[in-house]
Design a protein around this motif. Sequence first.
Motif, PDB file in Angstrom:
ATOM      1  N   LYS A  61       0.745  -1.281   0.072  1.00  0.00           N
ATOM      2  CA  LYS A  61       0.162   0.052  -0.052  1.00  0.00           C
ATOM      3  C   LYS A  61       0.876   1.309   0.041  1.00  0.00           C
ATOM      4  N   LEU A  62       1.979   1.196   0.784  1.00  0.00           N
ATOM      5  CA  LEU A  62       2.893   2.454   0.687  1.00  0.00           C
ATOM      6  C   LEU A  62       3.542   2.496  -0.496  1.00  0.00           C
ATOM      7  N   ASP A  63       3.920   1.469  -1.083  1.00  0.00           N
ATOM      8  CA  ASP A  63       4.711   1.812  -2.644  1.00  0.00           C
ATOM      9  C   ASP A  63       3.734   2.265  -3.630  1.00  0.00           C
ATOM     10  N   LEU A  69       1.868   9.528  -5.594  1.00  0.00           N
ATOM     11  CA  LEU A  69       2.479  10.803  -5.110  1.00  0.00           C
ATOM     12  C   LEU A  69       3.698  11.401  -5.876  1.00  0.00           C
ATOM     13  N   GLU A  70       4.545  10.598  -6.344  1.00  0.00           N
ATOM     14  CA  GLU A  70       5.576  10.717  -7.590  1.00  0.00           C
ATOM     15  C   GLU A  70       4.750  11.187  -8.794  1.00  0.00           C
ATOM     16  N   LYS A  71       3.837  10.573  -9.283  1.00  0.00           N
ATOM     17  CA  LYS A  71       3.129  11.058 -10.268  1.00  0.00           C
ATOM     18  C   LYS A  71       2.638  12.452 -10.331  1.00  0.00           C
ATOM     19  N   GLU A  72       1.669  12.495  -9.055  1.00  0.00           N
ATOM     20  CA  GLU A  72       1.139  13.907  -8.817  1.00  0.00           C
ATOM     21  C   GLU A  72       2.234  14.930  -8.851  1.00  0.00           C
ATOM     22  N   ASN A  73       3.212  14.791  -8.111  1.00  0.00           N
ATOM     23  CA  ASN A  73       4.355  15.765  -8.032  1.00  0.00           C
ATOM     24  C   ASN A  73       4.881  15.950  -9.482  1.00  0.00           C
TER      25      ASN A  73
END
Length: 79
Positions: A61-63, A69-73
Amino acid sequence: MTRHLGALVLVLTACGSPQPAADHSHAADDIIDAAKTPEERAELTRVRDEVDAAAKERIKKLDAEIERLEKENAELRKK
C-alpha cells in the motif's frame, strides 16, 4: 509462551527495513528456535507469518501511495 509471542510481535513490528529476499523475515528466528515444544514453535511460526503478511500488505500500500504521489508531483512540476 505469551512472553515469547509478545517479544516476537515487538521484534517483527519494530523492524522497519524491507524484508530480505526470502520466504519469511528472520528477525524472530532465534525466538522460534528457542521454543520448548513443537506446538510453541508452530504457534510462533504462525504469528511470524501473520505479521509478515500484514507487513507485506502495508508495504504494498505504501509503495502504491509513493507511486501516486510521485506522479502527482511530476504533474504539478509541469505546471
